[in-house]
Design a protein around this motif. Structure first.
Motif: not given
Length: 204
Positions: A137-152
Motif C-alpha cells: 500500500x502506498x501513501x501520497x505525499x505532496x511537497x514544495x521542493x526548492x530546485x537545489x533540493x531536487x536531487x535530495x
C-alpha cells in the motif's frame, strides 16, 4: 486502508468440475475495488446468462477489511453458495479478489450440504492454482521542493522505495510522492531534516 502488504492475484484462474451431473465453473479474478468486483460479476453473468446460477463472493480490499466483502447465492438456497465461497476467500490471505461460480444444473439435487461443499470446494481448488504477488500500500505525499533540493528528494524517495508521480514547476517544484504507507512519516521527516526545513509539506 491497511498499511500492511498483502497478496493479490497475479492473474485469473478457472477451475471446472462435475458433481452429480451439475457442471461448476469457478473463476478467480484480481479486482482492486468493489466497483471492479461488481463489474466482473456483471460481465460473467451476461456472458453465461444461460446458466442456472452465477454465485459470487469478493474481498475487494485488504484480506482483513471485512467492509470490502460481498457475496450472493444468486438463487441457490440461502447460505449454500456465496457465504461458503467468501469463507474460502477470507481465509486465504489474498486480497482484491473475486470468485464467481457458474452452475449448469444436471437435474440431480445436491442438498444444502452438497451445495456448500461444491461452491466452497470449487473456490478452495481454484485458490490452490492461484499465483499471487505482494501489494505494498502506498501513501501520497505532496511537497514544495526548492530546485537545489531536487536531487535530495530523488535520493530519499528511491531509498524509501517510493516514486515521484508528479512534478509542477514554478518558483519551486511541487511534487507528489508515492511511498509505502508504513514509511510515509519517516520519509517526510527525513526529507525535512536533511533539507534543513527547505522541503515543506503541502496540505491537501
Amino acid at each position: 486502508m491497511s498499511d500492511q502488504q498483502y497478496a493479490i492475484p497475479a492473474g485469473p484462474v478457472i477451475f471446472e468440475e462435475e458433481i452429480k451431473k451439475s457442471r461448476f465453473i469457478t473463476r478467480l479474478m484480481h479486482t482492486p475495488s468493489i466497483d471492479t468486483a461488481k463489474a466482473f460479476v456483471a460481465q460473467i453473468k451476461t456472458e453465461f446468462s444461460d446458466a442456472r446460477h452465477n454465485c459470487w463472493a469478493f474481498v475487494a480490499g485488504a484480506p482483513s477489511n471485512s467492509m470490502q466483502y460481498g457475496f450472493s447465492d444468486d438463487g441457490e438456497p440461502s447460505g449454500t453458495a456465496g457465504k461458503p465461497m467468501l469463507n474460502q476467500l477470507a481465509g486465504s490471505g489474498v486480497g482484491e479478489i473475486t470468485a464467481i461460480t457458474t452452475r449448469y444444473s444436471g437435474g440431480i439435487k445436491l442438498g444444502t450440504g452438497g451445495l456448500v461443499k461444491a461452491y466452497g470446494g470449487g473456490v478452495k481448488q481454484a485458490l490452490l492454482e492461484l499465483q499471487t504477488v505482494q501489494k505494498v500500500p502506498l501513501t501520497c505525499i505532496q511537497l514544495r521542493v526548492p530546485f537545489d533540493q531536487v536531487n535530495l528528494l530523488e535520493y530519499v524517495t528511491k531509498e524509501q522505495g517510493g516514486i515521484i508521480s508528479d512534478r509542477v514547476y514554478s518558483d519551486v517544484v511541487c511534487c507528489k510522492l508515492e511511498v509505502p504507507t508504513q514509511l510515509a512519516q519517516l520519509s517526510t521527516d527525513r526529507l525535512i531534516e536533511l533539507s534543513k526545513g527547505k522541503i515543506q509539506t503541502i496540505d491537501d
